[in-house]
Scaffold this motif. Structure first.
Motif, short mmCIF file in Angstrom:
data_model
loop_
_atom_site.label_atom_id
_atom_site.label_comp_id
_atom_site.label_asym_id
_atom_site.label_seq_id
_atom_site.Cartn_x
_atom_site.Cartn_y
_atom_site.Cartn_z
N PHE A 124 -5.89 -4.39 0.78
CA PHE A 124 -6.27 -3.24 -0.06
C PHE A 124 -5.09 -2.78 -0.91
O PHE A 124 -5.25 -2.51 -2.10
N PHE A 128 -5.29 -2.61 -4.88
CA PHE A 128 -5.45 -1.25 -5.36
C PHE A 128 -4.14 -0.70 -5.93
O PHE A 128 -4.10 -0.25 -7.08
N THR A 158 -15.51 -4.14 1.72
CA THR A 158 -15.74 -2.82 1.16
C THR A 158 -14.88 -1.80 1.89
O THR A 158 -14.81 -1.82 3.13
N LEU A 180 -11.01 8.10 -3.70
CA LEU A 180 -11.57 6.76 -3.85
C LEU A 180 -13.09 6.82 -3.77
O LEU A 180 -13.65 7.23 -2.75
N ASN A 182 -15.17 3.98 -4.83
CA ASN A 182 -15.62 2.65 -4.44
C ASN A 182 -14.45 1.69 -4.42
O ASN A 182 -13.53 1.80 -5.24
N PHE A 183 -14.47 0.75 -3.49
CA PHE A 183 -13.57 -0.39 -3.53
C PHE A 183 -14.32 -1.58 -2.97
O PHE A 183 -14.89 -1.52 -1.86
N GLU A 184 -14.31 -2.67 -3.72
CA GLU A 184 -15.02 -3.87 -3.28
C GLU A 184 -14.26 -5.11 -3.74
O GLU A 184 -13.82 -5.21 -4.88
N TYR A 185 -14.11 -6.05 -2.81
CA TYR A 185 -13.49 -7.32 -3.14
C TYR A 185 -14.38 -8.44 -2.63
O TYR A 185 -14.76 -8.47 -1.45
N ILE A 192 -12.49 -8.08 -8.07
CA ILE A 192 -12.04 -6.81 -7.50
C ILE A 192 -12.67 -5.69 -8.33
O ILE A 192 -12.64 -5.72 -9.55
N TYR A 193 -13.23 -4.71 -7.62
CA TYR A 193 -13.76 -3.54 -8.31
C TYR A 193 -13.35 -2.29 -7.55
O TYR A 193 -13.53 -2.22 -6.34
N TYR A 194 -12.75 -1.34 -8.23
CA TYR A 194 -12.54 -0.05 -7.59
C TYR A 194 -12.71 1.06 -8.62
O TYR A 194 -12.55 0.86 -9.82
N LYS A 395 -2.11 -1.77 -11.92
CA LYS A 395 -3.08 -0.94 -11.22
C LYS A 395 -2.49 0.44 -10.96
O LYS A 395 -1.78 0.98 -11.80
#
Length: 410
Positions: A124, A128, A158, A180, A182-185, A192-194, A395
């Protein structure tokens, strides 16, 4: 929504931010729970250093705000974090904030030990906080608020947070509160999406630290998403060191049609002599050749080196917003800084013509047109865009507040 990209990590940064203009307005309100008003609650504007607290009657005021899209954050011990989106156009706004008790703090919680938690937290942080030089001096102070879900079936990691993340950035001299969302890998696609909301507070330090932070902030801002869109709004792309080209796609001229590929593979692998053909035949009649053909991409990128004219790319949306609507991706070259050695091994590096050397290269795809943005570089609808290259590499460790003003004049 996101098209497949070979060997590229993708980052979509979702932070709602506002603009600077001549007319200013206020956001006022009252913070309460189900029983009473709450004095002493902290109130922030996401992406800025702007903050206040509620008075003895639970009231707050955030004055001198330009028209724009703001996310209001409210934090108070014993309550869940609160956020509300507010759009200012031509008048001040008043809101009511209702906080909910954080039951995880009121009740005893039994946490099941996870032997892999340290690994997930490290992953993470990489995705992130980042892996830039500034990330080495950036620390999450309360990783205990992170909840982890590793979905093996869907190859998706997630991560959620039960409270604001507290981030200390000793490279830039900021303490960040980050809510935060959302966080998804995705392990398979490497996507990667956050998304989240942030508030900035300056760290205290002597003259030596202040000088270091000032220099590092300038570097972090230069070439950033904020810098690019601020320059785009002011029609100062060239003066600020940016060049915009277009990156399109064409059918791969080196790939045979699917019908021919499939028919030839079937011919070479069928019948009694199929295996002998595979072993003995070379060149364009070998199975190896046609299997490689099938794995070739159907489309390849083509770069148009002609500079994009801002007058044709950017249009006015209203008095405070400008907009873009385009098909081929924007190929962004930032010439005032070079790519770092850590970036070159990061997996984000974009292909380039040889004459571009080591300039910072990024690609911006438009996912949901149009994209609208403000004079300070703030994006009204950040989910419209997908970043690759250097803009995806930088980031949270390289974030500066939206009210940051560079001291070096171009």
């Amino acid at each position: 929504m996101v098209k497949k990209l070979l060997l590229n990590f993708i980052l979509i940064i979702c932070i709602s931010i506002s603009s600077f203009a001549q007319n200013t307005y206020s956001i006022t309100g009252i913070v309460k729970d189900k029983n009473e008003t709450l004095p002493g609650a902290s109130v922030f504007i996401s992406g800025y250093k702007i903050a206040t607290s509620t008075n003895s009657d639970g009231q707050f005021a955030l004055p001198k705000l330009a028209p724009g899209n703001y996310d209001i954050l409210v934090q108070m011990i014993g309550y869940l974090p609160y956020s509300k989106n507010v759009i200012i156009s031509n008048k001040s706004i008043n809101i009511d904030v209702l906080l909910t008790e954080n039951t995880t703090l009121l009740n005893e919680v039994v946490i099941k030990p996870d032997p892999n938690r340290a690994y997930y937290i490290a992953l993470f942080k990489d995705f992130f906080i980042g892996k830039t030089p500034n990330a080495n001096e950036c620390q999450i102070l309360n990783t205990n608020v992170l909840g982890i879900n590793d979905d093996i079936t869907n190859s998706t990691l997630t991560i959620q947070a039960s409270d604001f993340l507290l981030i200390e950035n000793k490279a830039l001299g900021y303490r960040i509160k980050y809510l935060l969302k959302n966080f998804e890998y995705n392990y398979r696609t490497k996507i990667i999406y956050y998304a989240g909301l942030s508030s900035f507070e300056e760290l205290k330090g002597g003259s030596v630290k202040q000088k270091k932070w000032k220099k590092n902030r300038e570097i972090a801002y230069n070439g950033s998403i904020q810098h690019f869109f601020k320059s785009l709004y002011a029609n100062r792309i060239k003066e600020e060191g940016f060049v915009i080209n277009k990156l399109g796609t064409i059918p791969n001229p080196g790939r045979k049609p699917d019908s021919l590929i499939n028919a030839t593979i079937k011919r070479l692998t069928s019948g009694q002599n199929g295996l002998n053909r595979v072993i003995t035949f070379n060149g364009t009649d070998s199975l190896s050749y046609w299997l490689k053909q099938r794995n070739e991409p159907k489309e390849v990128n083509t770069l148009n080196r002609g500079d994009v004219l801002i007058d044709t790319l950017v249009k006015s949306f209203n008095a405070n917003l400008k907009m873009m609507n385009y098909k081929d991706a924007l190929y962004i070259i930032y010439k005032n800084e070079l790519e770092t050695s850590s970036y070159n091994s990061s997996g984000f590096k974009q292909s380039r013509p040889p004459d571009l050397g080591n300039y910072q290269i990024s690609v911006i795809d438009l996912l949901e047109p149009p994209v609208r943005f403000y004079a300070n570089g703030g994006i009204f609808d950040p989910r419209s865009l997908l970043y690759k290259g250097y803009l995806a590499y930088e980031k949270v460790a390289d974030l500066v507040p939206m009210d940051y003003i560079p001291t070096t004049k171009k």
